[in-house]
Design an enzyme around this catalytic site. Structure first.
Site, PDB file in Angstrom:
ATOM      1  N   ASP B  25       0.884  -1.166   0.000  1.00 20.14           N
ATOM      2  CA  ASP B  25       0.000   0.000   0.000  1.00 20.14           C
ATOM      3  C   ASP B  25       0.920   1.212   0.000  1.00 20.14           C
ATOM      4  O   ASP B  25       1.491   1.563   1.023  1.00 20.14           O
ATOM      5  CB  ASP B  25      -0.880  -0.044   1.261  1.00 20.14           C
ATOM      6  CG  ASP B  25      -1.744   1.209   1.413  1.00 20.14           C
ATOM      7  OD1 ASP B  25      -1.686   2.093   0.531  1.00 20.14           O
ATOM      8  OD2 ASP B  25      -2.477   1.295   2.420  1.00 20.14           O
ATOM      9  N   LYS B  87       3.325  11.049  -3.547  1.00 23.60           N
ATOM     10  CA  LYS B  87       2.269  10.397  -4.326  1.00 23.60           C
ATOM     11  C   LYS B  87       1.417  11.417  -5.084  1.00 23.60           C
ATOM     12  O   LYS B  87       0.919  11.131  -6.168  1.00 23.60           O
ATOM     13  CB  LYS B  87       1.397   9.577  -3.385  1.00 23.60           C
ATOM     14  CG  LYS B  87       0.369   8.681  -4.071  1.00 23.60           C
ATOM     15  CD  LYS B  87      -0.324   7.816  -3.046  1.00 23.60           C
ATOM     16  CE  LYS B  87      -1.434   6.980  -3.626  1.00 23.60           C
ATOM     17  NZ  LYS B  87      -2.067   6.156  -2.581  1.00 23.60           N
ATOM     18  N   GLU B 186      -7.213   0.584  -4.689  1.00 24.08           N
ATOM     19  CA  GLU B 186      -7.253   0.508  -3.227  1.00 24.08           C
ATOM     20  C   GLU B 186      -8.603   0.000  -2.697  1.00 24.08           C
ATOM     21  O   GLU B 186      -8.623  -0.888  -1.845  1.00 24.08           O
ATOM     22  CB  GLU B 186      -6.890   1.871  -2.624  1.00 24.08           C
ATOM     23  CG  GLU B 186      -5.401   2.185  -2.774  1.00 24.08           C
ATOM     24  CD  GLU B 186      -5.061   3.654  -2.602  1.00 24.08           C
ATOM     25  OE1 GLU B 186      -5.952   4.439  -2.206  1.00 24.08           O
ATOM     26  OE2 GLU B 186      -3.906   4.016  -2.868  1.00 24.08           O
ATOM     27  N   ASP B 208     -13.167   5.601   2.751  1.00 22.51           N
ATOM     28  CA  ASP B 208     -11.753   5.702   3.117  1.00 22.51           C
ATOM     29  C   ASP B 208     -11.464   7.102   3.651  1.00 22.51           C
ATOM     30  O   ASP B 208     -11.320   8.054   2.882  1.00 22.51           O
ATOM     31  CB  ASP B 208     -10.900   5.386   1.876  1.00 22.51           C
ATOM     32  CG  ASP B 208      -9.399   5.430   2.166  1.00 22.51           C
ATOM     33  OD1 ASP B 208      -9.005   5.893   3.264  1.00 22.51           O
ATOM     34  OD2 ASP B 208      -8.628   5.004   1.292  1.00 22.51           O
TER      35      ASP B 208
END
Lengths: 107, 623
Positions: B25, B87, B186, B208
């Protein structure tokens, strides 16, 4: 003829079987392959074969096929930790020599 | 000796052949690595026992670099050489990055291929290189823990990542020396961690809520295949905002008006600790050292905390409503709700989300680790540690892929909703005598006519041996790998002449464009069928006329008298006229008429050919 588990190994196996949600025990075996003759097999058991020998160790059914038992008689399976790595270890009195990493062996 | 893990029945590997696989992850704030050992998927801790690796890289003066908590701790003292949240820059252009990096201190420079680079003391580093440094640290941890080299990994990416961002993530993996078997969305990974892929079908919402971002995704599961129906979110909403609200409340209670930098940090630390404690406790005692050295002591109850953060949590429900609307479903259609991200530990989040979706959310797996765990399960299967029948199929082709055939028709080679990876082949042939080259046009879409589909690529196959029309055998193979990359190859079977091309079919297509294309194919199904029939008959007519002309030129004189020839030519003319019209039945009738008119001619030719072939052979030769 017998094979055994240490208490720690048995506890781990029970734990893994619980999490897996199915399976009746642990199979120990050998097969011919690898860099020095024999190699260990360590698997969950879903079905016990008629010819299998079944041992009981700290509440875990240990299943061994008769051909493997010859090579494994007197073996104790342990669970240990080496640095970050942890896993099962065969303490097999029949082994005469093994390859550098110990994953395969000769009797 | 080496330490062993328990395998599935019949899956024990030969020595030194362990298929060690890991799921990664790669997060904005933190990253994790997980693996399946003895049938149990779990995240792997470092030597200090911490599972989360802060996604922070600091480049040091001595040419080395630090990754993780140590690097993060030094971010304040060396901001230019300590890269956080890389990211956010993955797969972005220079212009995007300037906009995104507004609040960050980094010096961006334009790299060679339009890829931005950050100037550090270690030289100019691209986001891909920085991510590779994070991945390397996780790779080392996994290999030390698993006791061997990794066979392959699965890396997760947000569902909304586009092709460029996915490619950049894959490149980072390759650069880190990893074999990236697959990129996994994800939310899909989270659903896999809960074993939801084992159900036959259903609609799954993945909520999330991380430290700084919020994402909501709706997945549809159909025969073991997950499809992302819609995603929404808020890139500036998360658990950190809860800390700020609690800190503000403490300030109010303690009578602090304008805290200095140090006090502000202590305030946030106390607030965060209080928030975490309230997950289990009904009240929490807070003690804060003020600037004058005195201590403020107070108590925060769960009720009070809930009231403070409720407006913030309600803000996440707007994207939830939007995502359901985009997916065209009601909350009642959702069969499971999966919670991801540390902030979903807050009981009020769970209760409000449960209320919204009318069902208790799944919270049993640590929400910080659930994505990595799902990736590890997938990696274990892809590495070949599970029996075939447990193989997961996770991605599908959104639109059919095909090739243009004579008459501008689209011949579909891979149908839409086919799971990938996949390879399909079909044989084609030449249309004209002596044809030595063939133009291949790769198209995407459900419509029958090429002009209504999307053109993906064109290439040519040359050096086809000159043969009669229809004799050459050209095998066209479509292959889509697990990341959606399509390669098309054409090979002439007798000569081995080959040509091939690679394309990215999903490149630049948004979900709504795909939907529009699908809808158009359904609305126009009837017209398309008619159009296809007409084009097929036209192509057939052209083929028949072409063959007839060639034959007449060759031996028309020899086999036909003037009357017979005239009859055939008249039928051919009729067919020529019919094929210019729009009625496929008329063309078909004209083709049949011509075939009837030339039957005698065809028979004579055939007999002559046989006689010629048999001349000089005894009858016995043919027995």
């Amino acid at each position: 003829m017998a094979v055994t588990l240490t208490e720690t190994a048995a506890q781990r196996v029970r734990n893994f079987l619980d999490k897996r949600g199915s399976g009746v025990g642990l199979r120990l075996g050998v097969r011919t392959s690898g860099c020095s003759g024999m190699a260990y097999v360590l698997e969950f058991v879903d079905a016990i074969e008629d010819t299998d020998e079944v041992f009981e160790a700290h509440g875990v059914k240990v299943v061994v096929d008769p051909k493997s038992l010859v090579y494994l008689d007197g073996t104790e399976l342990d669970f240990t930790r080496e640095g970050l790595n942890e896993g099962f270890k065969f303490n097999n009195p029949n082994v005469k020599d093994e390859c550098g990493c110990g994953e395969s062996f000769n009797v | 000796m080496a330490l062993l893990q328990i395998s599935e029945p019949g899956q024990a590997t030969a020595p030194h052949q362990h298929r060690l696989a890991a799921g990664i992850d790669l997060g904005t704030t933190n990253s994790l690595v997980a693996s399946v050992r003895s049938g149990v998927a779990a995240t792997l801790p470092d030597a200090d026992g911490s599972h989360l690796l802060p996604s922070v890289v600091r480049y040091l003066e001595n040419g080395t670099h630090l990754v993780g908590a140590e690097a993060r701790a030094q971010a304040a003292q060396d901001p230019l050489n300590t890269i956080v949240s890389v990211k956010r820059f993955m797969g972005r252009g220079v212009a995007d990055v300037k906009h995104l990096g507004g609040s960050l201190p980094y010096e961006f420079v334009a790299g060679g291929s339009g890829m931005p680079r950050i100037r550090t003391r270690a030289g100019e580093r691209s986001p891909v290189q920085i991510s590779a440094d994070i991945l390397s640290a996780l790779k080392t941890r996994a290999e030390q823990t698993l006791g061997g080299e990794l066979t392959g990994v699965v890396i997760t990416v947000p569902a909304y990542f586009d092709d460029a961002q996915r490619q950049a993530t894959k490149d980072a993996g390759t650069l880190a020396g990893l074999n990236v078997m697959r990129l996994l969305n994800e939310p899909t990974a989270a659903a896999v961690a809960y074993g939801l892929d084992r159900a036959a079908e259903g609609v799954i919402a993945v909520y999330d809520l991380g430290g700084g971002t919020f994402d909501i995704s709706v997945l549809r599961l159909n025969r073991g295949v997950f499809e992302v129906m819609a995603t929404a979110g808020d890139t500036a909403l998360g658990g950190d905002d809860m800390d700020h609200l609690v800190a503000d409340w403490i300030m109010q209670q303690a009578g602090v008006a304008e805290p200095g930098h140090a006090l502000r940090r202590r305030l946030l630390q106390s607030a965060c600790a209080a928030k975490e404690a309230l997950t289990d406790a009904a009240t929490v005692a807070i003690s804060l050292e003020l600037d004058d050295g005195s201590h403020w002591r107070g108590e925060l109850s769960r009720e009070r905390f809930d009231a403070l953060v409720e407006p913030l949590i309600r803000k996440t429900l707007a994207p939830c409503r939007r995502v359901l609307r985009d997916a065209g479903i009601d909350p009642a259609d959702v069969s499971e709700v999966v919670m991801v991200g540390g902030s979903t530990r807050v009981p009020k989040v769970r209760s409000l989300v449960g209320e919204f979706f009318q069902r208790p959310p799944l919270v049993d797996i640590d929400p910080d680790r659930v994505v990595a765990i799902g990736a590890a399960i997938q990696a274990d299967i892809l590495a070949g540690n599970k029996p075939e029948d447990e193989m997961l199929l996770l991605d599908v082709i959104p639109l059919s892929l095909g090739i243009e055939t004579m008459g501008g028709l689209s011949e579909k080679i891979i149908a839409r909703n086919t799971t990938i990876p996949v390879a399909r082949a079909q044989e084609f042939t030449t249309f004209k005598d002596g044809q030595t080259a063939m133009a291949l046009h790769v198209v995407q879409g459900e419509r029958e006519l090429v002009e209504d589909c999307r053109s993906l690529a064109r290439f040519e196959l040359r050096d086809i041996p000159p043969l009669t029309a229809g004799a050459a055998r050209i095998r066209v193979t479509f292959q889509v790998d697990a990341d959606g990359l399509l390669s098309v190859s054409a090979e002439e079977q007798t000569s081995g002449a080959r040509a091939q091309i690679e394309v990215k079919p999903s490149y630049g297509l948004t979900d709504s464009e795909i939907e529009t294309m699908l809808r158009a194919s359904m609305e126009n199904a009837q017209d398309d069928m008619q159009a296809r029939r007409l084009r097929e008959q036209k192509v057939e007519a052209a083929r028949v006329l072409e063959a007839l002309q060639a034959a007449l030129q060759q031996d028309g004189e020899a086999f036909l008298d003037a009357g017979e020839r005239q009859a055939i030519e008249r039928a051919a003319e009729q067919l020529g006229r019919a094929s210019e019209g729009e009625d496929h039945r008329a063309i078909r009738a004209a083709i049949e008429h011509l075939e009837a008119a030339s039957r005698v001619y065809v028979e004579r030719r055939m007999n002559a050919n046989i006689q010629q072939a048999m001349t000089g052979h005894a009858v016995d030769d043919f027995k």
